[in-house]
Design a protein around this motif. Structure first.
Motif, PDB file in Angstrom:
ATOM      1  N   ASP A   7       0.797  -1.216   0.000  1.00  0.00           N
ATOM      2  CA  ASP A   7       0.000   0.000   0.000  1.00  0.00           C
ATOM      3  C   ASP A   7       0.835   1.274   0.000  1.00  0.00           C
ATOM      4  O   ASP A   7       0.311   2.361  -0.167  1.00  0.00           O
ATOM      5  CB  ASP A   7      -0.996   0.010   1.154  1.00  0.00           C
ATOM      6  N   GLN A   8       2.145   1.168   0.155  1.00  0.00           N
ATOM      7  CA  GLN A   8       2.989   2.348   0.128  1.00  0.00           C
ATOM      8  C   GLN A   8       3.536   2.650  -1.268  1.00  0.00           C
ATOM      9  O   GLN A   8       4.283   3.595  -1.445  1.00  0.00           O
ATOM     10  CB  GLN A   8       4.128   2.196   1.130  1.00  0.00           C
ATOM     11  N   PHE A   9       3.132   1.886  -2.272  1.00  0.00           N
ATOM     12  CA  PHE A   9       3.621   2.076  -3.631  1.00  0.00           C
ATOM     13  C   PHE A   9       2.459   2.293  -4.588  1.00  0.00           C
ATOM     14  O   PHE A   9       1.328   1.944  -4.307  1.00  0.00           O
ATOM     15  CB  PHE A   9       4.444   0.862  -4.071  1.00  0.00           C
ATOM     16  N   HIS A  10       2.750   2.867  -5.749  1.00  0.00           N
ATOM     17  CA  HIS A  10       1.712   3.258  -6.688  1.00  0.00           C
ATOM     18  C   HIS A  10       1.133   2.107  -7.491  1.00  0.00           C
ATOM     19  O   HIS A  10      -0.055   2.062  -7.752  1.00  0.00           O
ATOM     20  CB  HIS A  10       2.244   4.319  -7.649  1.00  0.00           C
ATOM     21  N   THR A  11       1.943   1.184  -7.947  1.00  0.00           N
ATOM     22  CA  THR A  11       1.466   0.085  -8.777  1.00  0.00           C
ATOM     23  C   THR A  11       2.079  -1.218  -8.287  1.00  0.00           C
ATOM     24  O   THR A  11       3.150  -1.213  -7.689  1.00  0.00           O
ATOM     25  CB  THR A  11       1.866   0.272 -10.260  1.00  0.00           C
ATOM     26  N   PRO A  12       1.436  -2.343  -8.554  1.00  0.00           N
ATOM     27  CA  PRO A  12       1.997  -3.623  -8.117  1.00  0.00           C
ATOM     28  C   PRO A  12       3.384  -3.884  -8.681  1.00  0.00           C
ATOM     29  O   PRO A  12       4.267  -4.342  -7.972  1.00  0.00           O
ATOM     30  CB  PRO A  12       0.989  -4.652  -8.640  1.00  0.00           C
ATOM     31  N   ARG A  13       3.603  -3.598  -9.949  1.00  0.00           N
ATOM     32  CA  ARG A  13       4.916  -3.890 -10.525  1.00  0.00           C
ATOM     33  C   ARG A  13       5.971  -2.953  -9.966  1.00  0.00           C
ATOM     34  O   ARG A  13       7.084  -3.355  -9.686  1.00  0.00           O
ATOM     35  CB  ARG A  13       4.847  -3.827 -12.041  1.00  0.00           C
ATOM     36  N   ARG A  14       5.633  -1.676  -9.801  1.00  0.00           N
ATOM     37  CA  ARG A  14       6.582  -0.767  -9.182  1.00  0.00           C
ATOM     38  C   ARG A  14       6.846  -1.219  -7.759  1.00  0.00           C
ATOM     39  O   ARG A  14       7.954  -1.136  -7.265  1.00  0.00           O
ATOM     40  CB  ARG A  14       6.057   0.665  -9.198  1.00  0.00           C
ATOM     41  N   PHE A  15       5.821  -1.736  -7.089  1.00  0.00           N
ATOM     42  CA  PHE A  15       5.978  -2.270  -5.743  1.00  0.00           C
ATOM     43  C   PHE A  15       7.096  -3.309  -5.733  1.00  0.00           C
ATOM     44  O   PHE A  15       7.974  -3.267  -4.883  1.00  0.00           O
ATOM     45  CB  PHE A  15       4.671  -2.897  -5.271  1.00  0.00           C
ATOM     46  N   GLY A  16       7.077  -4.241  -6.672  1.00  0.00           N
ATOM     47  CA  GLY A  16       8.080  -5.304  -6.697  1.00  0.00           C
ATOM     48  C   GLY A  16       9.490  -4.780  -6.786  1.00  0.00           C
ATOM     49  O   GLY A  16      10.355  -5.143  -6.000  1.00  0.00           O
ATOM     50  N   VAL A 157       3.546  -9.896  -7.022  1.00  0.00           N
ATOM     51  CA  VAL A 157       2.941  -8.609  -7.369  1.00  0.00           C
ATOM     52  C   VAL A 157       1.451  -8.681  -7.661  1.00  0.00           C
ATOM     53  O   VAL A 157       0.731  -7.728  -7.401  1.00  0.00           O
ATOM     54  CB  VAL A 157       3.670  -7.919  -8.541  1.00  0.00           C
ATOM     55  N   LEU A 158       0.950  -9.780  -8.194  1.00  0.00           N
ATOM     56  CA  LEU A 158      -0.468  -9.821  -8.555  1.00  0.00           C
ATOM     57  C   LEU A 158      -1.386  -9.817  -7.346  1.00  0.00           C
ATOM     58  O   LEU A 158      -2.533  -9.394  -7.443  1.00  0.00           O
ATOM     59  CB  LEU A 158      -0.763 -11.041  -9.439  1.00  0.00           C
ATOM     60  N   ARG A 159      -0.907 -10.231  -6.201  1.00  0.00           N
ATOM     61  CA  ARG A 159      -1.777 -10.258  -5.028  1.00  0.00           C
ATOM     62  C   ARG A 159      -2.227  -8.857  -4.638  1.00  0.00           C
ATOM     63  O   ARG A 159      -3.169  -8.691  -3.900  1.00  0.00           O
ATOM     64  CB  ARG A 159      -1.106 -10.987  -3.879  1.00  0.00           C
ATOM     65  N   TYR A 160      -1.560  -7.813  -5.133  1.00  0.00           N
ATOM     66  CA  TYR A 160      -1.907  -6.445  -4.778  1.00  0.00           C
ATOM     67  C   TYR A 160      -2.706  -5.721  -5.866  1.00  0.00           C
ATOM     68  O   TYR A 160      -2.974  -4.537  -5.737  1.00  0.00           O
ATOM     69  CB  TYR A 160      -0.638  -5.667  -4.443  1.00  0.00           C
ATOM     70  N   THR A 161      -3.096  -6.422  -6.915  1.00  0.00           N
ATOM     71  CA  THR A 161      -3.893  -5.792  -7.960  1.00  0.00           C
ATOM     72  C   THR A 161      -5.330  -5.636  -7.481  1.00  0.00           C
ATOM     73  O   THR A 161      -5.793  -6.366  -6.600  1.00  0.00           O
ATOM     74  CB  THR A 161      -3.876  -6.634  -9.261  1.00  0.00           C
ATOM     75  N   PRO A 162      -6.058  -4.680  -8.049  1.00  0.00           N
ATOM     76  CA  PRO A 162      -7.447  -4.455  -7.621  1.00  0.00           C
ATOM     77  C   PRO A 162      -8.315  -5.714  -7.705  1.00  0.00           C
ATOM     78  O   PRO A 162      -9.137  -5.966  -6.817  1.00  0.00           O
ATOM     79  CB  PRO A 162      -7.945  -3.367  -8.574  1.00  0.00           C
ATOM     80  N   PHE A 163      -8.140  -6.521  -8.756  1.00  0.00           N
ATOM     81  CA  PHE A 163      -8.945  -7.739  -8.902  1.00  0.00           C
ATOM     82  C   PHE A 163      -8.757  -8.671  -7.708  1.00  0.00           C
ATOM     83  O   PHE A 163      -9.717  -9.132  -7.093  1.00  0.00           O
ATOM     84  CB  PHE A 163      -8.587  -8.469 -10.201  1.00  0.00           C
ATOM     85  N   TYR A 164      -7.506  -8.973  -7.366  1.00  0.00           N
ATOM     86  CA  TYR A 164      -7.249  -9.903  -6.279  1.00  0.00           C
ATOM     87  C   TYR A 164      -7.593  -9.311  -4.915  1.00  0.00           C
ATOM     88  O   TYR A 164      -8.004 -10.020  -4.007  1.00  0.00           O
ATOM     89  CB  TYR A 164      -5.806 -10.410  -6.316  1.00  0.00           C
ATOM     90  N   GLU A 169     -11.399  -9.417  -0.388  1.00  0.00           N
ATOM     91  CA  GLU A 169     -12.444  -8.761   0.405  1.00  0.00           C
ATOM     92  C   GLU A 169     -13.740  -9.576   0.384  1.00  0.00           C
ATOM     93  O   GLU A 169     -14.416  -9.706   1.401  1.00  0.00           O
ATOM     94  CB  GLU A 169     -12.687  -7.343  -0.115  1.00  0.00           C
ATOM     95  N   PHE A 170     -14.073 -10.143  -0.772  1.00  0.00           N
ATOM     96  CA  PHE A 170     -15.277 -10.962  -0.883  1.00  0.00           C
ATOM     97  C   PHE A 170     -15.174 -12.200  -0.003  1.00  0.00           C
ATOM     98  O   PHE A 170     -16.105 -12.560   0.714  1.00  0.00           O
ATOM     99  CB  PHE A 170     -15.519 -11.340  -2.351  1.00  0.00           C
ATOM    100  N   ILE A 171     -14.027 -12.849  -0.048  1.00  0.00           N
ATOM    101  CA  ILE A 171     -13.820 -14.039   0.786  1.00  0.00           C
ATOM    102  C   ILE A 171     -13.881 -13.659   2.261  1.00  0.00           C
ATOM    103  O   ILE A 171     -14.549 -14.317   3.056  1.00  0.00           O
ATOM    104  CB  ILE A 171     -12.477 -14.723   0.447  1.00  0.00           C
ATOM    105  N   ASP A 172     -13.194 -12.566   2.612  1.00  0.00           N
ATOM    106  CA  ASP A 172     -13.178 -12.137   4.013  1.00  0.00           C
ATOM    107  C   ASP A 172     -14.549 -11.721   4.531  1.00  0.00           C
ATOM    108  O   ASP A 172     -14.810 -11.775   5.733  1.00  0.00           O
ATOM    109  CB  ASP A 172     -12.184 -10.981   4.207  1.00  0.00           C
ATOM    110  N   SER A 173     -15.434 -11.315   3.620  1.00  0.00           N
ATOM    111  CA  SER A 173     -16.773 -10.883   4.042  1.00  0.00           C
ATOM    112  C   SER A 173     -17.618 -12.035   4.586  1.00  0.00           C
ATOM    113  O   SER A 173     -18.613 -11.804   5.272  1.00  0.00           O
ATOM    114  CB  SER A 173     -17.512 -10.229   2.868  1.00  0.00           C
TER     115      SER A 173
END
Length: 181
Positions: A7-16, A157-164, A169-173
């Motif tokens: 959450d401290q980075f702009h995009t998942p790939r930049r995060f990596g 990196v994909l675990r931080y994309t909006p889709f995942y 969030e759906f599972i946690d609900s």
């Protein structure tokens, strides 16, 4: 193996690439890290472009892949001749350590062998998932890195994309009930 928050980075790939730099940088400040890239597929090309867009932080100093068209494309990210191109992992590793960090973005089945060789040569590593196909080999990588005083950053990196994030969030609900795996 190193982990961090996205959450401290702009995009998942930049995060990596940013987390790898922060985790691997041994100097306590962000000096320019020299990066070598092994595997010039989609993920590798993305990391190379991010690095090229941030020349104050990263310098791509070598690319290696069996696909000449891919390495030629990435070699154009700097002035002609500034990025050595290698046509195989063997040719790349034969040159010894030429960068601070090796980004391993090869086929999944090759990750373990490439990572072990990279550690032996002296690289800190940004390693695409999976690190290996077995827990035993992952533990081997961890032991080898500790033995040699090297660092491995495993990318998810994909675990931080909006889709995942939405799926999580759906599972946690609880709307699906208790999820078992």
């Amino acid at each position: 193996l190193v982990a961090a928050r996205a959450d401290q980075f702009h995009t998942p790939r930049r995060f990596g690439i940013e987390v790898a730099a922060a985790a691997i940088n041994r100097f306590g400040h962000m000096s320019c890290l020299k990066l070598a890239l092994l595997g010039c597929g989609s993920r590798g090309r993305t990391y190379a472009r991010i690095a090229a867009a941030m020349p104050e932080r990263y310098q791509l100093v070598a690319v290696a892949d069996r696909d000449e068209a891919k390495t030629a494309t990435l070699a154009k990210l700097r002035e002609p001749g500034e990025i050595p191109v290698f046509d195989s992992d063997e040719a790349f590793f034969a040159h010894g350590k030429i960068a601070d960090v090796l980004l391993i973005c090869t086929q999944d089945a090759d990750h373990y062998g490439h990572a072990m060789k990279a550690l032996e040569v002296g690289y800190d590593i940004l390693l695409e998932k999976p690190a290996s196909e077995t827990l035993e080999r992952c533990e081997d990588l961890d032991r080898k890195a500790k033995q040699l005083g090297r660092r491995i950053m495993l990318c998810f990196v994909l675990r931080y994309t909006p889709f995942y994030r939405a799926v999580r969030e759906f599972i946690d609900s609880g709307r699906l009930g208790r999820v078992m795996s």
